[in-house]
Design a protein around this motif. Structure first.
Motif, PDB file in Angstrom:
ATOM      1  N   SER A  40      -4.574  63.847 -13.714  1.00  0.00           N
ATOM      2  CA  SER A  40      -5.340  65.085 -13.491  1.00  0.00           C
ATOM      3  C   SER A  40      -6.070  65.063 -12.154  1.00  0.00           C
ATOM      4  O   SER A  40      -6.357  66.108 -11.586  1.00  0.00           O
ATOM      5  CB  SER A  40      -6.338  65.287 -14.634  1.00  0.00           C
ATOM      6  OG  SER A  40      -7.334  64.276 -14.615  1.00  0.00           O
ATOM      7  N   GLN A  41      -6.382  63.864 -11.645  1.00  0.00           N
ATOM      8  CA  GLN A  41      -7.106  63.749 -10.374  1.00  0.00           C
ATOM      9  C   GLN A  41      -6.171  63.767  -9.172  1.00  0.00           C
ATOM     10  O   GLN A  41      -6.546  64.267  -8.116  1.00  0.00           O
ATOM     11  CB  GLN A  41      -7.946  62.464 -10.367  1.00  0.00           C
ATOM     12  CG  GLN A  41      -9.097  62.475 -11.363  1.00  0.00           C
ATOM     13  CD  GLN A  41      -9.843  61.162 -11.387  1.00  0.00           C
ATOM     14  OE1 GLN A  41      -9.380  60.160 -10.840  1.00  0.00           O
ATOM     15  NE2 GLN A  41     -11.011  61.155 -12.027  1.00  0.00           N
ATOM     16  N   CYS A  42      -4.977  63.214  -9.312  1.00  0.00           N
ATOM     17  CA  CYS A  42      -4.044  63.103  -8.189  1.00  0.00           C
ATOM     18  C   CYS A  42      -2.673  63.629  -8.620  1.00  0.00           C
ATOM     19  O   CYS A  42      -2.043  63.041  -9.502  1.00  0.00           O
ATOM     20  CB  CYS A  42      -3.913  61.651  -7.721  1.00  0.00           C
ATOM     21  SG  CYS A  42      -5.396  60.995  -6.930  1.00  0.00           S
ATOM     22  N   ASP A  43      -2.225  64.683  -7.969  1.00  0.00           N
ATOM     23  CA  ASP A  43      -0.903  65.228  -8.282  1.00  0.00           C
ATOM     24  C   ASP A  43       0.205  64.249  -7.927  1.00  0.00           C
ATOM     25  O   ASP A  43       1.264  64.236  -8.563  1.00  0.00           O
ATOM     26  CB  ASP A  43      -0.684  66.541  -7.521  1.00  0.00           C
ATOM     27  CG  ASP A  43      -1.601  67.642  -8.024  1.00  0.00           C
ATOM     28  OD1 ASP A  43      -2.058  67.543  -9.184  1.00  0.00           O
ATOM     29  OD2 ASP A  43      -1.864  68.592  -7.256  1.00  0.00           O
ATOM     30  N   VAL A  44      -0.044  63.409  -6.914  1.00  0.00           N
ATOM     31  CA  VAL A  44       0.981  62.477  -6.473  1.00  0.00           C
ATOM     32  C   VAL A  44       1.290  61.438  -7.550  1.00  0.00           C
ATOM     33  O   VAL A  44       2.356  60.818  -7.541  1.00  0.00           O
ATOM     34  CB  VAL A  44       0.543  61.784  -5.161  1.00  0.00           C
ATOM     35  CG1 VAL A  44      -0.559  60.776  -5.426  1.00  0.00           C
ATOM     36  CG2 VAL A  44       1.718  61.107  -4.478  1.00  0.00           C
ATOM     37  N   CYS A  45       0.372  61.279  -8.505  1.00  0.00           N
ATOM     38  CA  CYS A  45       0.570  60.293  -9.574  1.00  0.00           C
ATOM     39  C   CYS A  45       1.272  60.876 -10.796  1.00  0.00           C
ATOM     40  O   CYS A  45       1.427  60.181 -11.809  1.00  0.00           O
ATOM     41  CB  CYS A  45      -0.784  59.700  -9.996  1.00  0.00           C
ATOM     42  SG  CYS A  45      -1.639  58.799  -8.688  1.00  0.00           S
ATOM     43  N   SER A  46       1.679  62.142 -10.735  1.00  0.00           N
ATOM     44  CA  SER A  46       2.276  62.781 -11.907  1.00  0.00           C
ATOM     45  C   SER A  46       3.602  62.150 -12.307  1.00  0.00           C
ATOM     46  O   SER A  46       4.016  62.226 -13.464  1.00  0.00           O
ATOM     47  CB  SER A  46       2.469  64.278 -11.643  1.00  0.00           C
ATOM     48  OG  SER A  46       3.331  64.473 -10.531  1.00  0.00           O
ATOM     49  N   LYS A  47       4.306  61.496 -11.344  1.00  0.00           N
ATOM     50  CA  LYS A  47       5.587  60.863 -11.641  1.00  0.00           C
ATOM     51  C   LYS A  47       5.443  59.395 -12.034  1.00  0.00           C
ATOM     52  O   LYS A  47       6.443  58.740 -12.317  1.00  0.00           O
ATOM     53  CB  LYS A  47       6.523  60.991 -10.439  1.00  0.00           C
ATOM     54  CG  LYS A  47       6.931  62.426 -10.129  1.00  0.00           C
ATOM     55  CD  LYS A  47       7.915  62.465  -8.978  1.00  0.00           C
ATOM     56  CE  LYS A  47       8.350  63.896  -8.674  1.00  0.00           C
ATOM     57  NZ  LYS A  47       9.342  63.954  -7.568  1.00  0.00           N
ATOM     58  N   CYS A  48       4.225  58.901 -12.025  1.00  0.00           N
ATOM     59  CA  CYS A  48       3.989  57.504 -12.393  1.00  0.00           C
ATOM     60  C   CYS A  48       3.885  57.397 -13.909  1.00  0.00           C
ATOM     61  O   CYS A  48       2.933  57.875 -14.510  1.00  0.00           O
ATOM     62  CB  CYS A  48       2.710  56.979 -11.726  1.00  0.00           C
ATOM     63  SG  CYS A  48       2.248  55.318 -12.246  1.00  0.00           S
ATOM     64  N   GLU A  49       4.890  56.800 -14.531  1.00  0.00           N
ATOM     65  CA  GLU A  49       4.868  56.644 -15.979  1.00  0.00           C
ATOM     66  C   GLU A  49       3.971  55.476 -16.364  1.00  0.00           C
ATOM     67  O   GLU A  49       3.838  54.489 -15.635  1.00  0.00           O
ATOM     68  CB  GLU A  49       6.282  56.417 -16.509  1.00  0.00           C
ATOM     69  CG  GLU A  49       7.210  57.605 -16.265  1.00  0.00           C
ATOM     70  CD  GLU A  49       8.566  57.412 -16.912  1.00  0.00           C
ATOM     71  OE1 GLU A  49       8.592  57.011 -18.090  1.00  0.00           O
ATOM     72  OE2 GLU A  49       9.578  57.641 -16.246  1.00  0.00           O
ATOM     73  N   LEU A  50       3.362  55.613 -17.525  1.00  0.00           N
ATOM     74  CA  LEU A  50       2.376  54.626 -17.961  1.00  0.00           C
ATOM     75  C   LEU A  50       2.973  53.226 -18.044  1.00  0.00           C
ATOM     76  O   LEU A  50       2.348  52.247 -17.626  1.00  0.00           O
ATOM     77  CB  LEU A  50       1.804  55.043 -19.320  1.00  0.00           C
ATOM     78  CG  LEU A  50       0.805  54.066 -19.958  1.00  0.00           C
ATOM     79  CD1 LEU A  50      -0.392  53.841 -19.046  1.00  0.00           C
ATOM     80  CD2 LEU A  50       0.358  54.574 -21.314  1.00  0.00           C
ATOM     81  N   LYS A  51       4.179  53.114 -18.547  1.00  0.00           N
ATOM     82  CA  LYS A  51       4.735  51.777 -18.748  1.00  0.00           C
ATOM     83  C   LYS A  51       5.081  51.073 -17.442  1.00  0.00           C
ATOM     84  O   LYS A  51       5.308  49.862 -17.442  1.00  0.00           O
ATOM     85  CB  LYS A  51       5.967  51.856 -19.640  1.00  0.00           C
ATOM     86  CG  LYS A  51       7.121  52.637 -19.067  1.00  0.00           C
ATOM     87  CD  LYS A  51       8.266  52.641 -20.071  1.00  0.00           C
ATOM     88  CE  LYS A  51       9.451  53.437 -19.567  1.00  0.00           C
ATOM     89  NZ  LYS A  51      10.561  53.416 -20.556  1.00  0.00           N
ATOM     90  N   PHE A  52       5.114  51.833 -16.337  1.00  0.00           N
ATOM     91  CA  PHE A  52       5.359  51.211 -15.032  1.00  0.00           C
ATOM     92  C   PHE A  52       4.075  51.058 -14.219  1.00  0.00           C
ATOM     93  O   PHE A  52       4.123  50.647 -13.067  1.00  0.00           O
ATOM     94  CB  PHE A  52       6.365  52.043 -14.229  1.00  0.00           C
ATOM     95  CG  PHE A  52       7.730  52.084 -14.835  1.00  0.00           C
ATOM     96  CD1 PHE A  52       8.543  50.959 -14.835  1.00  0.00           C
ATOM     97  CD2 PHE A  52       8.205  53.233 -15.433  1.00  0.00           C
ATOM     98  CE1 PHE A  52       9.805  50.992 -15.406  1.00  0.00           C
ATOM     99  CE2 PHE A  52       9.465  53.275 -16.003  1.00  0.00           C
ATOM    100  CZ  PHE A  52      10.269  52.149 -15.990  1.00  0.00           C
ATOM    101  N   SER A  53       2.939  51.425 -14.810  1.00  0.00           N
ATOM    102  CA  SER A  53       1.657  51.317 -14.086  1.00  0.00           C
ATOM    103  C   SER A  53       1.061  49.919 -14.182  1.00  0.00           C
ATOM    104  O   SER A  53       0.075  49.627 -13.491  1.00  0.00           O
ATOM    105  CB  SER A  53       0.660  52.336 -14.651  1.00  0.00           C
ATOM    106  OG  SER A  53       0.328  52.014 -15.998  1.00  0.00           O
ATOM    107  N   GLY A  54       1.614  49.064 -15.034  1.00  0.00           N
ATOM    108  CA  GLY A  54       1.084  47.710 -15.179  1.00  0.00           C
ATOM    109  C   GLY A  54      -0.182  47.637 -15.993  1.00  0.00           C
ATOM    110  O   GLY A  54      -0.872  46.610 -15.994  1.00  0.00           O
ATOM    111  N   CYS A  55      -0.528  48.742 -16.691  1.00  0.00           N
ATOM    112  CA  CYS A  55      -1.765  48.774 -17.469  1.00  0.00           C
ATOM    113  C   CYS A  55      -1.457  48.448 -18.923  1.00  0.00           C
ATOM    114  O   CYS A  55      -0.553  49.021 -19.522  1.00  0.00           O
ATOM    115  CB  CYS A  55      -2.423  50.149 -17.371  1.00  0.00           C
ATOM    116  SG  CYS A  55      -3.943  50.288 -18.330  1.00  0.00           S
ATOM    117  N   SER A  56      -2.230  47.530 -19.462  1.00  0.00           N
ATOM    118  CA  SER A  56      -2.127  47.214 -20.893  1.00  0.00           C
ATOM    119  C   SER A  56      -3.404  46.505 -21.304  1.00  0.00           C
ATOM    120  O   SER A  56      -3.764  45.480 -20.728  1.00  0.00           O
ATOM    121  CB  SER A  56      -0.905  46.335 -21.178  1.00  0.00           C
ATOM    122  OG  SER A  56      -0.975  45.120 -20.460  1.00  0.00           O
TER     123      SER A  56
END
Length: 267
Positions: free
Chosen positions: A163-179
């Motif tokens: 919601s803050q950065c449109d450029v991040c709209s294609k970044c899927e959660l499972k590839f963000s390295g967050c867990s």
């Protein structure tokens, strides 16, 4: 008086009588003319008993005989020899409605090539005067931001960063390295459960196929199952020992999680 005066007086009286008679005749004539002029006007004032224009088209059935007779005599309408032709002109208007159907395209995020997906998460996001990759922002918000108290902090952090950065709209959660630790534990348990069920089905099939082998076969299945669990845990340990570089510091994933749990904001 003398005879001459008597004759003159008689003549004068005779002329006066004649003048009066003439005046009476003239007055009678004028009255006759006036009365004659008024008689046609009085005769023309005939009371209107029927409306001859009402229901004219259906007069044969709507009008009474007296109605027909009165209109014919007084207004020369509706007489047997009278015909009236009414022309009606109608204009037909056609309307053409043209409907245009436009195809709609729905956008659905799909998993693409992992390398490309990781590149999307490495895009630089500029927000509130600071620059960081989409993946780094998701990880930071999940660990230290307002999403750390959520049931699923990574999901909440991912939604916030998108919601803050449109450029991040294609970044899927499972590839963000967050867990989060909780999510890691849930994923681990889920994988183990799937592995166990798969192994149980496989073992059951083998037992059915080798029911004649004897009592030694279940023990071999148990050992094989234990070996596979050991191999899985070894692989997981290798993942946790990978180096994580964040905010200029490098440490293993395990070390970072342990330090954050003991001394960081999540303690």
């Amino acid at each position: 008086f003398g005879s001459r005066e008597i004759v003159g007086s008689s003549a004068l009286l005779e002329r006066s009588a004649l003048a009066m008679a003439a005046m009476r005749l003239a007055s009678a004539a004028l009255c006759a003319v006036a009365v004659g002029a008024q008689q046609p006007a009085e005769a023309s004032l005939v009371p209107v008993l029927y409306a001859c224009n009402v229901e004219y088209e259906i007069r044969e059935t709507a009008w009474t005989p007296d109605w027909k007779d009165w209109c014919c005599k007084n207004e020369q309408i509706g007489c047997p020899s009278t015909t009236r032709t009414t022309e009606t002109t109608s204009t037909a208007t056609s309307t053409t409605v043209t409907t245009t159907t436009r195809p709609t395209t729905s956008r659905t995020m799909t998993t693409e090539d992992p390398k490309v997906a990781v590149e999307h998460c490495n895009e630089q996001c500029v927000f509130a005067g600071s620059t960081a990759t989409c993946a780094a922002r998701v990880q930071w918000v999940a660990k230290f931001g307002g999403s750390k108290d959520e049931a699923k902090p990574c999901d909440a952090a991912h939604s916030l960063i998108i919601s803050q950065c449109d450029v991040c709209s294609k970044c899927e959660l499972k590839f963000s390295g967050c867990s989060s630790p909780q999510e890691q534990e849930e994923d681990k348990n889920e994988k183990e459960e799937k592995t166990d069920k798969k192994e149980e089905k496989k073992d059951e099939k083998q037992r059915e196929d080798h029911s004649s082998v004897g009592s030694q076969q279940p023990q071999e299945d148990k050992e094989r199952h234990s070996k596979r669990n050991h191999e899985y845990e070894t692989q997981q340990a290798e993942h946790c020992n990978k180096q994580c570089v964040f905010d200029g510091a490098s440490a293993t994933c395990t070390a970072r999680m342990q330090w954050t749990a003991k001394f960081g904001a999540t303690k």
